[in-house]
Design a protein around this motif. Structure first.
Motif, PDB file in Angstrom:
ATOM      1  N   MET A 119      85.977   3.294 -16.384  1.00 16.38           N
ATOM      2  CA  MET A 119      87.400   3.020 -16.586  1.00 16.38           C
ATOM      3  C   MET A 119      87.869   3.790 -17.818  1.00 16.38           C
ATOM      4  SD  MET A 119      89.386  -0.650 -16.477  1.00 16.38           S
ATOM      5  CE  MET A 119      88.145  -1.451 -17.505  1.00 16.38           C
ATOM      6  N   ARG A 120      88.932   4.545 -17.645  1.00 14.27           N
ATOM      7  CA  ARG A 120      89.469   5.342 -18.746  1.00 14.27           C
ATOM      8  C   ARG A 120      90.894   4.907 -19.057  1.00 14.27           C
ATOM      9  NH1 ARG A 120      86.495   9.161 -15.711  1.00 14.27           N
ATOM     10  NH2 ARG A 120      84.749  10.042 -16.914  1.00 14.27           N
ATOM     11  N   PHE A 121      91.190   4.769 -20.336  1.00 15.27           N
ATOM     12  CA  PHE A 121      92.522   4.432 -20.811  1.00 15.27           C
ATOM     13  C   PHE A 121      93.058   5.597 -21.632  1.00 15.27           C
ATOM     14  CE2 PHE A 121      90.300   0.350 -20.489  1.00 15.27           C
ATOM     15  CZ  PHE A 121      91.205  -0.401 -19.746  1.00 15.27           C
ATOM     16  N   GLY A 122      94.313   5.923 -21.431  1.00 14.72           N
ATOM     17  CA  GLY A 122      94.990   6.918 -22.240  1.00 14.72           C
ATOM     18  C   GLY A 122      96.343   6.392 -22.678  1.00 14.72           C
ATOM     19  N   LEU A 123      96.672   6.559 -23.945  1.00  7.72           N
ATOM     20  CA  LEU A 123      97.930   6.031 -24.483  1.00  7.72           C
ATOM     21  C   LEU A 123      98.781   7.163 -25.020  1.00  7.72           C
ATOM     22  CD1 LEU A 123      99.406   3.330 -25.031  1.00  7.72           C
ATOM     23  CD2 LEU A 123      98.398   3.354 -27.323  1.00  7.72           C
ATOM     24  N   GLU A 124     100.034   7.197 -24.573  1.00  7.83           N
ATOM     25  CA  GLU A 124     101.044   8.074 -25.139  1.00  7.83           C
ATOM     26  C   GLU A 124     102.077   7.207 -25.837  1.00  7.83           C
ATOM     27  OE1 GLU A 124     102.433  11.047 -22.249  1.00  7.83           O
ATOM     28  OE2 GLU A 124     100.757  10.396 -20.978  1.00  7.83           O
ATOM     29  N   SER A 125     103.055   7.843 -26.443  1.00  5.73           N
ATOM     30  CA  SER A 125     104.051   7.076 -27.194  1.00  5.73           C
ATOM     31  C   SER A 125     104.808   6.100 -26.309  1.00  5.73           C
ATOM     32  CB  SER A 125     105.029   8.024 -27.878  1.00  5.73           C
ATOM     33  OG  SER A 125     105.945   7.307 -28.684  1.00  5.73           O
ATOM     34  N   ASP A 126     104.956   6.433 -25.017  1.00 11.39           N
ATOM     35  CA  ASP A 126     105.728   5.584 -24.115  1.00 11.39           C
ATOM     36  C   ASP A 126     105.013   5.327 -22.789  1.00 11.39           C
ATOM     37  OD1 ASP A 126     105.823   8.114 -23.052  1.00 11.39           O
ATOM     38  OD2 ASP A 126     108.010   8.221 -22.911  1.00 11.39           O
ATOM     39  N   ARG A 127     103.698   5.509 -22.741  1.00  8.78           N
ATOM     40  CA  ARG A 127     102.987   5.395 -21.473  1.00  8.78           C
ATOM     41  C   ARG A 127     101.533   4.969 -21.701  1.00  8.78           C
ATOM     42  NH1 ARG A 127     104.496   8.044 -16.864  1.00  8.78           N
ATOM     43  NH2 ARG A 127     105.786   9.378 -18.205  1.00  8.78           N
ATOM     44  N   LEU A 128     101.068   4.064 -20.838  1.00  2.20           N
ATOM     45  CA  LEU A 128      99.670   3.652 -20.815  1.00  2.20           C
ATOM     46  C   LEU A 128      99.114   3.966 -19.432  1.00  2.20           C
ATOM     47  CD1 LEU A 128      97.215   2.143 -22.089  1.00  2.20           C
ATOM     48  CD2 LEU A 128      98.201   0.022 -21.172  1.00  2.20           C
ATOM     49  N   THR A 129      98.009   4.710 -19.396  1.00  6.93           N
ATOM     50  CA  THR A 129      97.414   5.132 -18.142  1.00  6.93           C
ATOM     51  C   THR A 129      96.010   4.562 -18.016  1.00  6.93           C
ATOM     52  OG1 THR A 129      98.670   7.193 -18.172  1.00  6.93           O
ATOM     53  CG2 THR A 129      96.748   7.122 -16.736  1.00  6.93           C
ATOM     54  N   THR A 130      95.693   4.080 -16.820  1.00  6.89           N
ATOM     55  CA  THR A 130      94.357   3.564 -16.512  1.00  6.89           C
ATOM     56  C   THR A 130      93.846   4.252 -15.261  1.00  6.89           C
ATOM     57  OG1 THR A 130      94.971   1.378 -17.355  1.00  6.89           O
ATOM     58  CG2 THR A 130      92.986   1.509 -16.012  1.00  6.89           C
ATOM     59  N   THR A 131      92.613   4.749 -15.306  1.00  6.79           N
ATOM     60  CA  THR A 131      91.942   5.257 -14.117  1.00  6.79           C
ATOM     61  C   THR A 131      90.629   4.507 -13.968  1.00  6.79           C
ATOM     62  OG1 THR A 131      90.827   7.054 -15.299  1.00  6.79           O
ATOM     63  CG2 THR A 131      92.966   7.546 -14.330  1.00  6.79           C
ATOM     64  N   LEU A 132      90.279   4.191 -12.747  1.00  4.57           N
ATOM     65  CA  LEU A 132      89.083   3.411 -12.456  1.00  4.57           C
ATOM     66  C   LEU A 132      88.323   4.098 -11.327  1.00  4.57           C
ATOM     67  CD1 LEU A 132      87.370   0.811 -12.793  1.00  4.57           C
ATOM     68  CD2 LEU A 132      88.977  -0.320 -11.230  1.00  4.57           C
ATOM     69  N   THR A 133      87.063   4.426 -11.577  1.00  2.00           N
ATOM     70  CA  THR A 133      86.222   5.083 -10.581  1.00  2.00           C
ATOM     71  C   THR A 133      84.998   4.221 -10.325  1.00  2.00           C
ATOM     72  OG1 THR A 133      86.937   7.259 -11.344  1.00  2.00           O
ATOM     73  CG2 THR A 133      84.967   7.187  -9.967  1.00  2.00           C
ATOM     74  N   LEU A 134      84.739   3.957  -9.055  1.00  2.38           N
ATOM     75  CA  LEU A 134      83.635   3.093  -8.638  1.00  2.38           C
ATOM     76  C   LEU A 134      82.705   3.910  -7.748  1.00  2.38           C
ATOM     77  CD1 LEU A 134      82.420   0.210  -8.428  1.00  2.38           C
ATOM     78  CD2 LEU A 134      83.973  -0.186  -6.516  1.00  2.38           C
ATOM     79  N   THR A 135      81.412   3.962  -8.104  1.00  2.00           N
ATOM     80  CA  THR A 135      80.428   4.760  -7.374  1.00  2.00           C
ATOM     81  C   THR A 135      79.346   3.855  -6.798  1.00  2.00           C
ATOM     82  OG1 THR A 135      80.803   6.663  -8.823  1.00  2.00           O
ATOM     83  CG2 THR A 135      78.780   6.667  -7.519  1.00  2.00           C
TER      84      THR A 135
END
Length: 290
Positions: A119-135
Motif C-alpha cells: 500500500m502506497r500513500f502520496g500526499l500533495e497540498s490538496d490531494r491524498l492518493t492511495t494505491t493497493l496491490t495484492l499478489t
C-alpha cells in the motif's frame, strides 16, 4: 495514537501502520477532510482503512469451496472487510510526503491463501492518493477483491453527488438481495441519507460539497462499484468506499460478473483512489445544488 506523519503544503496526514495500515487523520488548511480518529485502537474509528482480500461482507464468513472462515467482526456473523484492516503493516519506505506499507499473510483459518500486499500513500497540498496491490503467493488460484474505506465528516448542508446505473438492495442481514437499475441520481443532502448500499456502473467519481470546499473521490477503473454508508442523521459522517466487487460476490452464481477476480499464482490485483479538495468561494452555492 502513534503513527507516521506525512505533510505537503497545506496538508498533513497521520498514518497508523500498526493498526491495519489505517489513516488516523488528513487535514487541509487545518480542516479535517477525513473524519479524524479519536485515538485509541478501534480500527473502525479510523479515518480510513484498506479492505482486502475482499471488501465489505462475506455471507456467514463462508468462502465457497473452503467452508467457514474464522469470524472477524463479532457480533457480526458475516466476514467483514477482509483481514488487512486487522493486521499490522510494516513500513518499508517513508518520505516527508508519502510512505509504503507492506503486509505478508500466511494461509490460515481466517483466509486460506498466502498473499502479499503493498500500500502506497502520496500526499500533495490538496490531494491524498492511495494505491493497493495484492499478489497471490499461493500455489492455487485465489478469489480476490479489494477496496478503500474512507470516512468523511458531514453537516446538515453537505451535498453528495455521483453517477451510477444500478444498486444492490439489501435484506435484514445486510447482504445483497436484488439488483435493480436506477436513474442518474441528483445531488442530495448527505446527512440523514441512512444508506448502506453498493452502487454499480459507478462513474468512478463522487463528491461532497460543503459551504467552503469541494471534496472529490476518484477511483481507478478497477473499482466500478461504490459502497455508500451513512447511518442516519444522528451520525454526522459518510463512508464512500470504492471497491472492486459487489458485497458477497463470492456466493453469487457468477462471481466474476460482479467484480470478483481469480488470481493465478504470482498474479496481482491493483486498485487506486485519490481524494482531492478545493476551496469554494461563497458565490458558488449553485455548485452545491442550493
Amino acid at each position: 495514537m502513534e503513527g507516521l506523519v506525512i505533510s505537503c503544503g497545506d496538508s498533513e496526514a497521520r498514518l497508523v501502520p500498526a493498526l491495519g495500515g489505517a489513516i488516523g487523520h488528513w487535514r487541509w488548511k487545518g480542516v479535517d477532510i477525513l473524519r479524524p480518529a479519536p485515538g485509541g485502537t478501534d480500527i473502525a474509528a479510523m479515518a480510513s482503512f484498506p479492505m482486502l482480500p475482499y471488501a465489505n461482507r462475506l455471507g456467514n464468513a463462508e468462502l465457497p469451496g473452503f467452508g467457514r472462515l474464522t469470524p472477524n467482526a463479532a457480533p457480526e456473523r458475516h466476514g467483514l472487510h477482509g483481514i488487512g484492516w486487522q493486521r499490522p503493516w510494516a513500513v518499508t519506505e517513508a518520505a516527508p510526503d508519502g510512505a509504503e506499507l507492506t503486509l505478508r499473510h500466511a494461509a490460515g483459518a481466517d483466509w486460506p491463501f498466502d498473499f502479499f500486499a503493498v500500500m502506497r500513500f502520496g500526499l500533495e497540498s490538496d490531494r491524498l492518493t492511495t494505491t493497493l496491490t495484492l499478489t497471490n503467493l499461493d500455489g492455487r488460484p485465489m478469489p480476490v477483491g479489494a477496496g478503500c474505506h474512507p470516512y468523511f465528516p458531514i453537516d446538515a448542508d453537505t451535498r453528495f453527488d455521483s453517477a451510477w446505473s444500478g444498486v444492490w438492495e439489501i435484506g435484514d442481514d445486510l447482504l445483497p438481495t436484488r439488483h435493480r437499475s436506477v436513474p442518474r441520481p441528483a445531488p442530495r443532502l448527505a446527512l440523514g441519507w441512512n444508506v448502506n448500499h453498493c452502487f454499480t456502473g459507478w462513474s468512478g467519481v463522487a463528491s461532497l460539497a460543503y459551504a467552503d470546499r469541494l471534496v472529490t473521490v476518484r477511483a481507478g477503473p478497477e473499482c466500478q462499484y461504490l459502497q455508500c454508508y451513512q447511518p442516519g442523521a444522528a451520525q454526522p459522517y459518510i463512508a464512500l468506499e470504492p471497491v472492486s466487487h459487489a458485497p458477497n460476490a463470492h456466493q453469487m452464481r457468477t462471481p466474476a460478473s460482479h467484480g470478483l477476480r481469480e488470481l493465478a499464482s504470482g498474479m496481482s490485483l491493483a486498485i487506486s483512489m485519490s481524494i482531492s479538495v478545493e476551496a469554494l468561494p461563497a458565490a458558488s452555492a449553485d455548485l452545491r445544488g442550493a
